[in-house]
Design an enzyme around this catalytic site. Structure first.
Site, PDB file in Angstrom:
ATOM      1  N   TYR A 229      47.364  44.280  38.795  1.00 36.50           N
ATOM      2  CA  TYR A 229      46.887  43.217  40.331  1.00 36.50           C
ATOM      3  C   TYR A 229      47.588  44.427  40.981  1.00 36.50           C
ATOM      4  CZ  TYR A 229      45.637  38.668  38.038  1.00 36.50           C
ATOM      5  OH  TYR A 229      44.701  37.275  37.274  1.00 36.50           O
TER       6      TYR A 229
ATOM      7  N   PHE B  55      40.965  30.404  39.286  1.00 36.64           N
ATOM      8  CA  PHE B  55      39.838  30.282  39.921  1.00 36.64           C
ATOM      9  C   PHE B  55      39.465  28.909  39.472  1.00 36.64           C
ATOM     10  CE2 PHE B  55      36.806  34.519  38.470  1.00 36.64           C
ATOM     11  CZ  PHE B  55      37.478  35.399  39.390  1.00 36.64           C
TER      12      PHE B  55
ATOM     13  N   LEU C  74      39.128  27.607  42.692  1.00 37.95           N
ATOM     14  CA  LEU C  74      37.743  27.380  44.228  1.00 37.95           C
ATOM     15  C   LEU C  74      36.896  28.362  43.814  1.00 37.95           C
ATOM     16  CD1 LEU C  74      40.640  27.762  46.847  1.00 37.95           C
ATOM     17  CD2 LEU C  74      39.780  25.523  45.953  1.00 37.95           C
TER      18      LEU C  74
ATOM     19  N   PHE D  72      34.993  34.746  43.056  1.00 41.63           N
ATOM     20  CA  PHE D  72      34.414  35.264  43.720  1.00 41.63           C
ATOM     21  C   PHE D  72      33.224  34.831  43.347  1.00 41.63           C
ATOM     22  CE2 PHE D  72      36.689  38.671  40.894  1.00 41.63           C
ATOM     23  CZ  PHE D  72      37.479  38.669  42.039  1.00 41.63           C
TER      24      PHE D  72
ATOM     25  N   PRO E 187      31.818  31.456  45.206  1.00 43.19           N
ATOM     26  CA  PRO E 187      32.634  29.827  45.770  1.00 43.19           C
ATOM     27  C   PRO E 187      32.109  28.860  45.492  1.00 43.19           C
ATOM     28  CG  PRO E 187      33.197  31.515  47.941  1.00 43.19           C
ATOM     29  CD  PRO E 187      32.918  32.276  46.701  1.00 43.19           C
TER      30      PRO E 187
END
Length: 262
Positions: free
Chosen positions: A63, A187, A189, A192, A194
């Site tokens: 990251y 993830f 939400l 990559f 939505p």
């Protein structure tokens, strides 16, 4: 403050995770790699995370550089010797004597596998016995892999893809809850891709909230062992995510949201 963060989960002695945590992926550079584009802003977000009382911070070496003493470290390489080397790198880079939690990740959200994890997890368990790792977790794993890991060493968390529209791990959520293992949906939400549904927006309009807050509130209500790690590079968005813990979803709204995955 912990009430505002949805309370805490304590899957092991000495480990208390706020249910609303933080995922550092969005702080990295292009392609989720390298240093942040705006380091000052990244540091401001991390300071806001700490000031909010969040004790559950998820990150990994790829990251970007370490700019805060991370709570969660994610070990991604499948070879035991390289896993050990990565742990030593993390210890040296962070300037700590032990890592709070190391997650062993084997599969990929798009291509999970059911391979044996005994060799890799056993290597990390050995480092745990030596006091270099305090707790062990798993990422992108199956129920069978969880069973295999538990036969080797205690597991404090399982981090898998799970959200309103992706509920293939419903049984694993229940299984981890019964075993006092934190379930950490990555993830939350959609990542990559939505969430493709108008239902959260409709519910949000009625509750004077955002669709993202609705999706996070649904996860917190889904099971008491769920701990969230939504990511953001914005202090304002961070505050919005934290506020989701205080959003009360009426039963009719929950029923609508439950229907998204069919």
């Amino acid at each position: 403050m912990t009430a505002q963060l949805g309370g805490t989960i304590t899957p092991a002695d000495g480990l208390a995770l706020t249910r609303v945590g933080y995922g550092a992926m969005q702080l990295a550079g292009p392609g989720v790699s390298g240093p942040p584009k705006d380091r000052d802003r990244a540091v401001a977000v991390l300071r806001a995370v700490v000031e909010a009382g969040i004790t559950h911070i998820d990150t990994a070496d790829f990251y970007g550089p370490a700019v805060v003493n991370e709570i969660i470290r994610e070990a991604l390489h499948p070879y035991p010797e390289d896993l050990k080397a990565q742990v030593y790198d993390n210890l040296r880079n962070l300037g700590v004597d032990a890592l709070d939690v190391v997650n062993l990740r084997l599969g990929d959200a798009d291509a999970p596998n059911d391979d044996s994890l005994a060799e890799q997890f056993g290597a990390l368990a050995g480092l745990r016995e030596r006091g270099l790792i305090r707790h062990l977790g798993l990422s992108t794993v199956t129920a069978a892999q969880l069973d295999e890991a538990l036969a080797i060493a205690p597991v404090v968390s399982v981090q898998n893809l799970y959200n309103l529209a992706n509920r293939q791990d419903d049984a694993l959520v229940a299984r981890t809850a019964a075993g006092n293992i934190a379930f950490v949906p990555y993830f939350p939400l959609g990542g990559f891709t939505p969430l493709q549904s108008g239902t959260p927006a409709k519910v949000a309009a009625r509750l004077d909230a955002s669709p993202q807050q609705v999706a996070l509130a649904w996860l917190l209500r889904r099971s008491p062992n769920i701990a969230l790690i939504p990511g953001t590079s914005s202090p304002e968005h961070l505050r919005e995510n934290i506020a989701a813990a205080s959003l009360v979803l009426p039963d009719d709204a929950v029923a609508e949201l439950d229907g998204i995955a069919g």
